[in-house]
Structure formats: C-alpha cells, structure tokens
Enzyme design. Sequence first.
Site, PDB file in Angstrom:
ATOM      1  N   ASP A   9      30.338 -10.422   5.439  1.00 43.81           N
ATOM      2  CA  ASP A   9      31.369 -10.637   4.404  1.00 43.81           C
ATOM      3  C   ASP A   9      31.926  -9.234   4.143  1.00 43.81           C
ATOM      4  O   ASP A   9      31.564  -8.587   3.180  1.00 43.81           O
ATOM      5  CB  ASP A   9      30.769 -11.273   3.140  1.00 43.81           C
ATOM      6  CG  ASP A   9      29.641 -10.471   2.514  1.00 43.81           C
ATOM      7  OD1 ASP A   9      28.910  -9.741   3.241  1.00 43.81           O
ATOM      8  OD2 ASP A   9      29.464 -10.545   1.281  1.00 43.81           O
ATOM      9  N   ASP A  13      29.137  -2.043   2.367  1.00 48.53           N
ATOM     10  CA  ASP A  13      27.889  -1.829   3.121  1.00 48.53           C
ATOM     11  C   ASP A  13      27.905  -2.600   4.438  1.00 48.53           C
ATOM     12  O   ASP A  13      27.271  -2.191   5.418  1.00 48.53           O
ATOM     13  CB  ASP A  13      26.631  -2.111   2.289  1.00 48.53           C
ATOM     14  CG  ASP A  13      26.553  -3.513   1.751  1.00 48.53           C
ATOM     15  OD1 ASP A  13      27.598  -4.106   1.427  1.00 48.53           O
ATOM     16  OD2 ASP A  13      25.425  -4.046   1.659  1.00 48.53           O
ATOM     17  N   ASP A  14      28.687  -3.690   4.514  1.00 46.19           N
ATOM     18  CA  ASP A  14      28.890  -4.369   5.806  1.00 46.19           C
ATOM     19  C   ASP A  14      29.599  -3.412   6.766  1.00 46.19           C
ATOM     20  O   ASP A  14      29.276  -3.345   7.961  1.00 46.19           O
ATOM     21  CB  ASP A  14      29.746  -5.626   5.615  1.00 46.19           C
ATOM     22  CG  ASP A  14      29.182  -6.578   4.577  1.00 46.19           C
ATOM     23  OD1 ASP A  14      28.587  -7.593   4.947  1.00 46.19           O
ATOM     24  OD2 ASP A  14      29.327  -6.285   3.374  1.00 46.19           O
ATOM     25  N   THR A 127      24.584 -10.833   6.868  1.00 43.81           N
ATOM     26  CA  THR A 127      24.555  -9.939   5.706  1.00 43.81           C
ATOM     27  C   THR A 127      25.530 -10.413   4.621  1.00 43.81           C
ATOM     28  O   THR A 127      26.005  -9.620   3.818  1.00 43.81           O
ATOM     29  CB  THR A 127      24.896  -8.483   6.102  1.00 43.81           C
ATOM     30  OG1 THR A 127      26.298  -8.435   6.404  1.00 43.81           O
ATOM     31  CG2 THR A 127      24.100  -7.991   7.279  1.00 43.81           C
ATOM     32  N   ASN A 161      19.966  -9.208  -7.992  1.00 43.38           N
ATOM     33  CA  ASN A 161      21.088  -8.376  -8.456  1.00 43.38           C
ATOM     34  C   ASN A 161      22.238  -9.208  -9.025  1.00 43.38           C
ATOM     35  O   ASN A 161      23.232  -8.657  -9.480  1.00 43.38           O
ATOM     36  CB  ASN A 161      21.586  -7.414  -7.357  1.00 43.38           C
ATOM     37  CG  ASN A 161      21.985  -8.137  -6.088  1.00 43.38           C
ATOM     38  OD1 ASN A 161      21.918  -9.367  -6.016  1.00 43.38           O
ATOM     39  ND2 ASN A 161      22.398  -7.395  -5.078  1.00 43.38           N
ATOM     40  N   GLU A 167      19.517 -12.902  -5.548  1.00 41.98           N
ATOM     41  CA  GLU A 167      20.267 -11.853  -4.823  1.00 41.98           C
ATOM     42  C   GLU A 167      21.615 -12.443  -4.403  1.00 41.98           C
ATOM     43  O   GLU A 167      21.755 -13.643  -4.145  1.00 41.98           O
ATOM     44  CB  GLU A 167      19.425 -11.397  -3.623  1.00 41.98           C
ATOM     45  CG  GLU A 167      20.047 -10.287  -2.797  1.00 41.98           C
ATOM     46  CD  GLU A 167      21.090 -10.782  -1.813  1.00 41.98           C
ATOM     47  OE1 GLU A 167      22.041 -10.040  -1.531  1.00 41.98           O
ATOM     48  OE2 GLU A 167      20.969 -11.935  -1.353  1.00 41.98           O
ATOM     49  N   ASN A 169      23.719 -12.560  -1.711  1.00 45.06           N
ATOM     50  CA  ASN A 169      24.007 -13.356  -0.506  1.00 45.06           C
ATOM     51  C   ASN A 169      23.395 -14.758  -0.605  1.00 45.06           C
ATOM     52  O   ASN A 169      24.001 -15.742  -0.173  1.00 45.06           O
ATOM     53  CB  ASN A 169      23.490 -12.651   0.755  1.00 45.06           C
ATOM     54  CG  ASN A 169      24.301 -11.408   1.062  1.00 45.06           C
ATOM     55  OD1 ASN A 169      25.445 -11.286   0.629  1.00 45.06           O
ATOM     56  ND2 ASN A 169      23.714 -10.486   1.808  1.00 45.06           N
ATOM     57  N   HIS A 243      22.073  -1.857   1.819  1.00 48.86           N
ATOM     58  CA  HIS A 243      21.562  -3.193   2.151  1.00 48.86           C
ATOM     59  C   HIS A 243      21.805  -3.550   3.624  1.00 48.86           C
ATOM     60  O   HIS A 243      20.866  -3.770   4.395  1.00 48.86           O
ATOM     61  CB  HIS A 243      22.254  -4.248   1.286  1.00 48.86           C
ATOM     62  CG  HIS A 243      22.234  -3.947  -0.178  1.00 48.86           C
ATOM     63  ND1 HIS A 243      21.110  -4.095  -0.945  1.00 48.86           N
ATOM     64  CD2 HIS A 243      23.210  -3.509  -1.022  1.00 48.86           C
ATOM     65  CE1 HIS A 243      21.381  -3.771  -2.200  1.00 48.86           C
ATOM     66  NE2 HIS A 243      22.651  -3.413  -2.270  1.00 48.86           N
ATOM     67  N   ASP A 244      23.080  -3.670   3.972  1.00 50.72           N
ATOM     68  CA  ASP A 244      23.409  -4.243   5.281  1.00 50.72           C
ATOM     69  C   ASP A 244      23.063  -3.309   6.449  1.00 50.72           C
ATOM     70  O   ASP A 244      22.554  -3.781   7.479  1.00 50.72           O
ATOM     71  CB  ASP A 244      24.885  -4.660   5.313  1.00 50.72           C
ATOM     72  CG  ASP A 244      25.172  -5.721   4.249  1.00 50.72           C
ATOM     73  OD1 ASP A 244      24.199  -6.249   3.659  1.00 50.72           O
ATOM     74  OD2 ASP A 244      26.345  -6.021   4.003  1.00 50.72           O
TER      75      ASP A 244
HETATM   76  O1  RIB Z   1      22.994  -8.065  -2.426  1.00 52.20           O
HETATM   77  C1  RIB Z   1      23.577  -7.195  -1.510  1.00 52.20           C
HETATM   78  C2  RIB Z   1      24.387  -7.951  -0.493  1.00 52.20           C
HETATM   79  O2  RIB Z   1      25.467  -8.621  -1.130  1.00 52.20           O
HETATM   80  C3  RIB Z   1      25.022  -7.091   0.565  1.00 52.20           C
HETATM   81  O3  RIB Z   1      25.051  -7.802   1.771  1.00 52.20           O
HETATM   82  C4  RIB Z   1      26.423  -6.892   0.048  1.00 52.20           C
HETATM   83  O4  RIB Z   1      27.337  -6.564   1.080  1.00 52.20           O
HETATM   84  C5  RIB Z   1      26.720  -8.231  -0.551  1.00 52.20           C
HETATM   85  O5  RIB Z   1      27.110  -9.124   0.469  1.00 52.20           O
HETATM   86 CA    CA Z   2      27.239  -8.041   2.908  1.00 51.89          CA
END
Ligand code: RIB
Ligand code: CA
Length: 317
Positions: A9, A13-14, A127, A161, A167, A169, A243-244
């Site tokens: 997505d 961080d992707d 991710t 989060n 979380e 995703n 994260h990713d």
């Molecule tokens: O919780 C972190 C994730 O959520 C990461 O993959 C960020 O890119 C969002 O998609």
């Molecule tokens: Ca992501």
Amino acid sequence: MKKIILDLDTGIDDALAIAYVLGSPDAELVGITGTYGNVLLEQGVRNSLALTELLGHPEVPVFAGLPHAMGRDGFAVSESTALIHGANGIGNVVIPDAERPVQDQPAVDFIIEAAHRYGDELAYVPTGAPTNLAAALRRDPSLKDRLHVVLMGGALTVPGNVNAWTEANIDQDPEAANEVFRSGVDATMVGLDVTHQTVLTRRALDEWRQIDTPAARAYVAMVGHYIGAYEKNAPYLGGCGLHDPLAAAVAIDPTLVGCLPINMKVECEGPTRGRTIGDERLINVAPKTTRVALTVDAPRFLREFMQRVGAALATAR
Ligand code: RIB
Ligand code: CA
C-alpha cells in the site's frame, strides 16, 4: 538469490521496502502487487510504478490488486494515515509519473502463477491490507503448501498502533488476515513487536543527504516527513519505525529475527476486533505454521538497511 514479491500500500515505509530489495545483491524483485491502506489502491500502484522508475528499475512489473476488504464495498484512507504518509502516500513529495503502465494481469493471478513457477525460491511479502493473499489462497488452496509468506502486520507482545490491540495492516481487513493465518500457509509475522525496535533517526537519515541523485533527494524528503509524523505520534521511539523494510529484510535473511512458532488467529468480532493472538483451538496442534518475530538483531538490520537502501539510491538515475 531470493525472489521477492512485495504486496504494497505504497506509503513511505513501503517505498523503503522497494529500495531495500532493489539494493540487495542477494534478492530479485520479481513483481509488486498493489493493495490499499496508506493510500487508495490506484495511488499506491501509481507510487510503485513511479518509484521503481525513479530508482532505475522499469523492468519490475506492477500489478493492481483488490481495492478494499472482501466484506466491505469501499475503502477510504483515514485522516491520521494521510497525515503520517502525506495525501499522496509519499510525504507529499512530487516525483514524475512512470512511463510504463500497470500490468493487465490482476495481482491475484500473478501471485498464484508466481507461487507455482518459483516454489521455494519465492518469498511473498504483504506490507498492507492482506486482502490479495486471502483471495489467492481461496482461489488456489494449493498455495498453502507452496507459498512462503513474510508479512508485516500484527502485534503479539506489544500494543497495536491503531488502538491498544490492533495494528494498521490487520485492521484494514481482519477477516482476510484471519483466513491467512488459519489457512496453514507458511508465514512469518513481522509485527510491531520487532518493527518498533528498528528505528531510523534523523541523524542516520542525514547520511543519504550526501548522495546526489533525484532518488536520494526524494527519499530524504519523504522519510523526513515520516520521521516528523513519528515525532508527533510516538516521540518515545526517537525516529520512525522501519516496518516494511524489516519484513523485506527478513524475507531475504530470516536470521535477522528470533521467532516463536505458534498457530495464530485474528479476532474478528467484538471490542478486540483486529487483535492478532494465538489460536486456542490449535495451541497443541502441530505443525505450528506461523512464526512470530519477537526479537531482532536491530544493529545488524540497521547496518544492512543503510547500506542497501543507500546503494539503491546511489545507483538510481
Ligand atoms: O503498521 C505499520 C504498517 O501500516 C506499515 O506497513 C505501514 O506502511 C502501514 O501500511
Ligand atoms: Ca505498508
């Protein structure tokens, strides 16, 4: 040489996960499949096409996936997500549109075909919302015995989060995530347990300011935006969670993390909807098909991260 499919997505961080894989001498990015979460599906696909070209890799095919959860009829980006990743998903940084188009083949078909073609050589790395993977497993249940999944998502030993137990995703499509875990597919869960231990600081980001390419300038601006969001939302971390890219790194080198083997589920009802937790019905059942990453060699990952992403940015046009 590990073959990698990133299911993204494409937020910030992707974008780092793309650069990490492209900068890895021991990995080949065989495709990117699009999902939704940080952005709408179309925007994420646009970002993946544009970022791979910015990084000098127009050969990477990009496939559009499903635009929303199976049980819903649409998807909208939350206000808080739009602040973290910017309205365009890449920190409001402007980069040129790609010259090549998205592939005609749907993402789910590509995932199934790639699983059959590459077998154990392939790691599939979701991710974002895990909707495409659940759809692929439904369409071809034999994937459960041939696909290796390393997913960024969930939290087992730390709070979520989105709320105390969820979380982001997993929150996008808890039913899909539950189907994935309970399908018995071989999965490594790289969740907040470890991704909040791998943090990029502003000082580390400064290293990339020395790299004189448009890609490096765009990534420094994007990641600066991302760190800014973390400074507001989670100042105690001291930077942004990687994260990713950590999930991508674990797909290439599983020895970066220490894992608990466990059969997982996702709660889909009631106030704890979206919680990733051990499946009480399968607690004593072998094999345990999911490994939840609980420890990480953060210094080694951060070294690899700076080197590999730095290499991708330096060799870009
Ligand atoms: O919780 C972190 C994730 O959520 C990461 O993959 C960020 O890119 C969002 O998609
Ligand atoms: Ca992501």
